[in-house]
Scaffold this active site. Structure first.
Site, PDB file in Angstrom:
ATOM      1  N   LYS A 150       4.692  99.493   2.736  1.00  0.00           N
ATOM      2  CA  LYS A 150       3.927  99.595   1.523  1.00  0.00           C
ATOM      3  C   LYS A 150       2.363 101.371   1.244  1.00  0.00           C
ATOM      4  O   LYS A 150       3.096 101.865   0.753  1.00  0.00           O
ATOM      5  CB  LYS A 150       3.555  98.438   0.489  1.00  0.00           C
ATOM      6  CG  LYS A 150       2.145  98.598  -0.386  1.00  0.00           C
ATOM      7  CD  LYS A 150       1.414  97.817  -0.844  1.00  0.00           C
ATOM      8  CE  LYS A 150       0.639  97.043  -0.179  1.00  0.00           C
ATOM      9  NZ  LYS A 150      -1.267  98.548  -0.289  1.00  0.00           N
ATOM     10  N   ASN A 151       2.180 101.568   2.142  1.00  0.00           N
ATOM     11  CA  ASN A 151       0.688 101.820   2.602  1.00  0.00           C
ATOM     12  C   ASN A 151       1.340 103.289   2.751  1.00  0.00           C
ATOM     13  O   ASN A 151       0.735 103.758   2.565  1.00  0.00           O
ATOM     14  CB  ASN A 151      -0.190 101.422   3.161  1.00  0.00           C
ATOM     15  CG  ASN A 151      -0.510 100.069   2.852  1.00  0.00           C
ATOM     16  OD1 ASN A 151      -0.606 100.113   1.235  1.00  0.00           O
ATOM     17  ND2 ASN A 151      -1.618  99.350   3.400  1.00  0.00           N
ATOM     18  N   CYS A 210      -7.584  95.927  -5.252  1.00  0.00           N
ATOM     19  CA  CYS A 210      -7.718  94.695  -4.698  1.00  0.00           C
ATOM     20  C   CYS A 210      -9.156  94.472  -4.996  1.00  0.00           C
ATOM     21  O   CYS A 210      -9.989  95.374  -4.988  1.00  0.00           O
ATOM     22  CB  CYS A 210      -8.018  94.122  -3.139  1.00  0.00           C
ATOM     23  SG  CYS A 210      -5.551  94.594  -2.859  1.00  0.00           S
ATOM     24  N   ARG A 222     -15.221 100.227  -2.578  1.00  0.00           N
ATOM     25  CA  ARG A 222     -14.307 101.266  -2.691  1.00  0.00           C
ATOM     26  C   ARG A 222     -14.422 102.286  -3.505  1.00  0.00           C
ATOM     27  O   ARG A 222     -13.689 102.949  -4.027  1.00  0.00           O
ATOM     28  CB  ARG A 222     -12.872 100.185  -2.981  1.00  0.00           C
ATOM     29  CG  ARG A 222     -12.632  99.521  -1.911  1.00  0.00           C
ATOM     30  CD  ARG A 222     -11.322  98.501  -2.201  1.00  0.00           C
ATOM     31  NE  ARG A 222     -10.421  98.908  -1.159  1.00  0.00           N
ATOM     32  CZ  ARG A 222      -9.067  98.983  -1.145  1.00  0.00           C
ATOM     33  NH1 ARG A 222      -8.302  98.281  -1.836  1.00  0.00           N
ATOM     34  NH2 ARG A 222      -8.280  99.778   0.190  1.00  0.00           N
ATOM     35  N   ASP A 275      -5.870  94.490   6.970  1.00  0.00           N
ATOM     36  CA  ASP A 275      -4.771  93.808   5.827  1.00  0.00           C
ATOM     37  C   ASP A 275      -3.931  92.999   6.926  1.00  0.00           C
ATOM     38  O   ASP A 275      -3.560  91.872   6.629  1.00  0.00           O
ATOM     39  CB  ASP A 275      -4.170  94.673   5.984  1.00  0.00           C
ATOM     40  CG  ASP A 275      -4.753  95.966   5.062  1.00  0.00           C
ATOM     41  OD1 ASP A 275      -5.655  95.667   4.348  1.00  0.00           O
ATOM     42  OD2 ASP A 275      -3.458  96.729   4.858  1.00  0.00           O
ATOM     43  N   ARG A 332       2.973  92.352  -5.138  1.00  0.00           N
ATOM     44  CA  ARG A 332       1.748  93.843  -4.669  1.00  0.00           C
ATOM     45  C   ARG A 332       2.579  94.336  -3.482  1.00  0.00           C
ATOM     46  O   ARG A 332       2.860  95.828  -3.414  1.00  0.00           O
ATOM     47  CB  ARG A 332       0.248  94.121  -5.370  1.00  0.00           C
ATOM     48  CG  ARG A 332       0.609  94.077  -6.891  1.00  0.00           C
ATOM     49  CD  ARG A 332      -1.424  94.499  -6.718  1.00  0.00           C
ATOM     50  NE  ARG A 332      -1.330  95.764  -6.194  1.00  0.00           N
ATOM     51  CZ  ARG A 332      -2.657  95.825  -4.670  1.00  0.00           C
ATOM     52  NH1 ARG A 332      -3.492  95.093  -5.166  1.00  0.00           N
ATOM     53  NH2 ARG A 332      -2.626  97.079  -4.886  1.00  0.00           N
TER      54      ARG A 332
HETATM   55  C1  UD1 Z   1      -5.683 102.157   3.547  1.00  0.00           C
HETATM   56  C2  UD1 Z   1      -4.775 100.777   2.514  1.00  0.00           C
HETATM   57  C3  UD1 Z   1      -5.524  99.581   2.962  1.00  0.00           C
HETATM   58  C4  UD1 Z   1      -6.399  99.534   4.233  1.00  0.00           C
HETATM   59  C5  UD1 Z   1      -7.642  99.878   4.521  1.00  0.00           C
HETATM   60  C6  UD1 Z   1      -7.817  99.745   5.701  1.00  0.00           C
HETATM   61  C7  UD1 Z   1      -3.201 101.993   1.389  1.00  0.00           C
HETATM   62  C8  UD1 Z   1      -3.080 102.445   0.184  1.00  0.00           C
HETATM   63  N1  UD1 Z   1      -4.461 100.812   1.722  1.00  0.00           N
HETATM   64  O1  UD1 Z   1      -6.710 101.544   1.752  1.00  0.00           O
HETATM   65  O2  UD1 Z   1      -4.405  98.828   2.579  1.00  0.00           O
HETATM   66  O3  UD1 Z   1      -6.421  97.945   3.989  1.00  0.00           O
HETATM   67  O4  UD1 Z   1      -6.751 101.255   4.630  1.00  0.00           O
HETATM   68  O5  UD1 Z   1      -6.887 100.100   7.002  1.00  0.00           O
HETATM   69  O6  UD1 Z   1      -3.151 102.494   2.305  1.00  0.00           O
HETATM   70  N2  UD1 Z   1     -14.595 104.444   1.898  1.00  0.00           N
HETATM   71  C9  UD1 Z   1     -15.604 104.915   1.382  1.00  0.00           C
HETATM   72  N3  UD1 Z   1     -16.019 106.412   1.358  1.00  0.00           N
HETATM   73  C10 UD1 Z   1     -14.213 106.776   0.834  1.00  0.00           C
HETATM   74  C11 UD1 Z   1     -12.977 105.737   0.551  1.00  0.00           C
HETATM   75  C12 UD1 Z   1     -13.632 105.096   1.834  1.00  0.00           C
HETATM   76  O7  UD1 Z   1     -16.680 104.467   1.808  1.00  0.00           O
HETATM   77  O8  UD1 Z   1     -14.490 107.627   0.225  1.00  0.00           O
HETATM   78  C13 UD1 Z   1     -14.778 102.926   2.597  1.00  0.00           C
HETATM   79  C14 UD1 Z   1     -13.990 101.368   1.675  1.00  0.00           C
HETATM   80  O9  UD1 Z   1     -14.935 101.201   1.218  1.00  0.00           O
HETATM   81  C15 UD1 Z   1     -13.582 100.971   2.839  1.00  0.00           C
HETATM   82  C16 UD1 Z   1     -13.144 101.264   4.416  1.00  0.00           C
HETATM   83  O10 UD1 Z   1     -13.723 103.102   3.876  1.00  0.00           O
HETATM   84  O11 UD1 Z   1     -14.604 100.468   3.111  1.00  0.00           O
HETATM   85  C17 UD1 Z   1     -12.037 101.817   4.673  1.00  0.00           C
HETATM   86  O12 UD1 Z   1     -10.892 102.644   3.358  1.00  0.00           O
HETATM   87  P1  UD1 Z   1      -9.396 103.342   3.857  1.00  0.00           P
HETATM   88  O13 UD1 Z   1      -9.727 103.463   4.990  1.00  0.00           O
HETATM   89  O14 UD1 Z   1     -10.366 105.043   2.988  1.00  0.00           O
HETATM   90  O15 UD1 Z   1      -8.678 102.259   3.017  1.00  0.00           O
HETATM   91  P2  UD1 Z   1      -8.041 102.396   1.584  1.00  0.00           P
HETATM   92  O16 UD1 Z   1      -7.292 103.778   1.956  1.00  0.00           O
HETATM   93  O17 UD1 Z   1      -8.346 102.435   0.650  1.00  0.00           O
END
Ligand code: UD1
Length: 422
Positions: A22-23, A118, A123, A308, A400
Site C-alpha cells: 500500500k505505502n 489515521c 503528523r 506499523d 484501507r
Molecule cells: C509513512 C507511512 C506510514 C508509517 C510511517 C512511518 C505511507 C503512506 N505511510 O507515513 O504507514 O507509519 O511512514 O514509518 O507511506 N513528521 C514531522 N514533520 C513532517 C513529516 C513527519 O514531524 O513534515 C513526523 C510525523 O508526525 C511522525 C514522524 O515524523 O511522528 C514519521 O512520519 P513520516 O515518516 O513522515 O510518516 P509518513 O510518511 O506520514
C-alpha cells in the site's frame, strides 16, 4: 457499518499470498504527475486508500484505469487540469500530500490541503516544506492549504532532514528529479518503499543514486518518460500475517515474502520463539515451542522495528510468557489498541510512549472497536488466539490497508466472517 466476527479456534496452516505494498503504491501513483507519458503499475493492492489516491489524481485531471481486477493501474497525466489537491479528498488520507512534490516540479505551482489520515498523532508537514524550500520553492499556509510556488523552477541543493521522514523523503526526491542541477538529500528515510519509488523513477528516466542509504543524490533531468513498474511486496501485511501462526500455532507460508523486507521484525520473533525461514516462494513461519516469550520492542525508522507492526506485536506479547516493554518512538498517540486489548483480558499499562505488557495464558473474546488501520488488524490477531467470539467494529479502517483479509485468513483455517452492517 460492517463488523468482523472472529472465533478463536487453534492452529493455522497453509499459505497466504501477500499483496503489493500500500505505502509503495501510494507514492508510486503520484509519480505519474511527473510525466506526460503513461505510467503503469502492476501488483497493485485492492484497497480503499488506492481508490482515494485514484480519486485525487482524477480530480487533478489525470486518467487512472483500474485493470485486471484492480491489480494493474494504468495512469496518464498528459492533460492535467488542476494543481489543487482539495481538502475533501486529502482529509481522508495523509498520503495525499505526496502530490505536492510532483505537481510543484512539473508545473512550478501546487496547492495542497493539509492532510488527515489515521488519528495517531499530530503528523505535521514541516519536513516536506523545509525540503521543498531548500529546492527554491516558496510555500505559504493559507486557509488550511499549503500554497507552493517555484516561479523560476526548482533548483538542486544540499539538504539535511531533521528527521528521516518517509513522506518528506518521497516528496523531495520526486521534486528533485525535475529540478535544475544536483540535489543531495541527507538523513533520508531508507524504507523499502522509497527504494521501490526510486526504481520506478529510474525507469522513467530519473538519475538517482543512494536510495536505501541515508544519502540520496538526484541529478535533475528535463523530462521524465513513461514506464511500467511492479509494486514491491507489502512488508507490513507480510509481518502482520507472520504473527498469525506465532499467535495460534501451526505453520503458514507467506507467498511473495522476503526476509530483507522484515529483518528486524523477524529477529525479534526469533528471540520470542518463532521460527522464520525463507523458501523459494516466500517466508515460512511457525512457533518453535508452545507459548512465545516476552521481548522488548522500540519502534524506529527502517531498518529498525516498524511502527506499523507495533500494534500487531503488542497482540502477540499479550499472550507471551513474561513482561515486555514496547516503546513507540515514531508517533505520539499510537496505543489506542491497548484499551481494546485490555477488554479482551490483556494486562497492559501505558505511560506516555511506553506500554508494558504482561502476558496472560489466553485472551478472551469481546466486542472491540478498531481505532486505526494497524490497531484494527491487531484486534483480529488477538481474536484468532482468544477463547470465544470477538466482534470488531469500524472495519473501514481495515479496508484501507488489508485486501481480502477474511478470505486470506479463512484460507489457513481461521474462523472469521464479515458481518454486513445496516
Ligand atoms: C509513512 C507511512 C506510514 C508509517 C510511517 C512511518 C505511507 C503512506 N505511510 O507515513 O504507514 O507509519 O511512514 O514509518 O507511506 N513528521 C514531522 N514533520 C513532517 C513529516 C513527519 O514531524 O513534515 C513526523 C510525523 O508526525 C511522525 C514522524 O515524523 O511522528 C514519521 O512520519 P513520516 O515518516 O513522515 O510518516 P509518513 O510518511 O506520514
Amino acid at each position: 457499518m460492517d463488523s468482523i466476527l472472529v472465533t478463536g479456534n487453534g492452529p493455522l496452516n497453509g499459505q497466504i499470498p501477500i499483496a503489493g505494498a500500500k505505502n509503495a503504491c501510494l507514492t508510486l501513483m503520484p509519480a505519474t504527475l511527473l510525466s506526460e507519458e503513461p505510467l503503469t503499475l502492476t501488483n497493485a493492492p485492492r484497497l480503499s486508500d488506492i481508490k482515494t489516491m485514484t480519486a485525487l489524481l482524477q480530480s487533478l485531471g489525470a486518467e487512472v484505469s483500474s485493470l485486471q481486477d484492480g491489480q494493474v493501474l494504468a495512469m496518464s497525466s498528459h492533460d492535467l487540469t488542476s494543481q489543487t489537491a482539495d481538502y475533501e479528498i486529502v482529509r481522508k488520507m495523509r498520503a495525499s500530500n505526496l502530490v505536492l512534490g510532483p505537481l510543484l516540479a512539473r508545473f512550478g505551482e501546487a496547492v495542497v490541503s493539509l492532510p488527515g489520515g489515521c488519528a495517531i498523532g499530530a503528523r505535521p508537514m514541516d519536513l516536506h516544506v523545509e525540503g521543498l524550500e531548500a529546492l527554491g520553492a516558496e510555500i505559504e499556509l493559507r486557509d488550511g492549504y499549503l500554497h507552493a510556488k517555484a516561479p523560476g523552477g526548482l533548483k538542486g541543493a544540499v539538504h539535511e532532514m531533521r528527521f528521516a521522514s518517509v513522506g518528506a523523503t518521497e516528496n523531495i526526491v520526486m521534486a528533485a528529479t525535475l529540478a535544475k542541477g544536483t540535489t543531495v538529500l541527507k538523513n533520508a528515510a531508507r524504507e523499502p518503499e522509497i527504494v521501490d519509488l526510486v526504481d520506478c523513477l529510474r525507469k522513467m528516466g530519473a538519475q538517482i543514486s543512494g536510495e536505501g542509504t541515508p544519502t540520496i543524490e538526484i541529478q535533475g533531468v528535463d523530462r521524465l518518460h513513461g514506464a511500467t513498474h511492479q509494486v514491491v511486496t507489502d512488508r507490513i501485511e507480510l509481518g502482520t500475517y507472520m504473527l498469525a501462526p506465532a499467535m495460534c500455532g501451526g505453520e503458514v507460508e507467506l507467498l511473495g515474502g522476503r526476509m530483507k523486507l522484515v529483518e528486524s521484525f523477524a529477529a525479534k520473533l526469533d528471540v520470542a520463539g518463532v521460527h522464520v525461514e525463507e523458501t523459494e516462494k516466500g517466508l515460512k513461519v511457525a512457533r518453535k515451542n508452545g507459548r512465545v516469550s516476552a521481548v522488548d520492542v522500540v519502534t524506529e525508522p527502517f531498518p529498525g522495528f516498524p511502527t506499523d507492526l507495533q500494534a500487531q506485536m503488542m497482540a502477540l506479547m499479550c499472550t507471551a510468557e513474561g513482561t515486555s516493554v514496547l516503546e513507540e518512538r515514531i508517533f505520539e498517540n499510537r496505543f489506542m489498541h491497548a484499551p481494546e486489548l485490555v477488554r479482551m483480558g490483556a494486562e497492559i499499562e501505558v505511560h506516555g510512549g511506553t506500554a508494558t505488557v504482561t502476558g496472560v495464558d489466553r485472551l478472551k473474546g469481546a466486542p472491540v472497536m478498531a481505532t486505526d488501520l494497524r490497531a484494527s488488524v491487531s484486534l483480529i490477531l488477538a481474536g484468532l488466539a482468544a477463547e470465544g467470539e470477538t466482534t470488531i467494529s469500524r472495519v473501514y479502517h481495515l479496508d484501507r490497508g488489508y485486501e481480502h483479509v477474511v478470505r486470506k485468513l479463512e484460507g489457513v483455517g481461521a474462523k472469521i466472517e464479515r458481518i454486513k452492517g445496516q
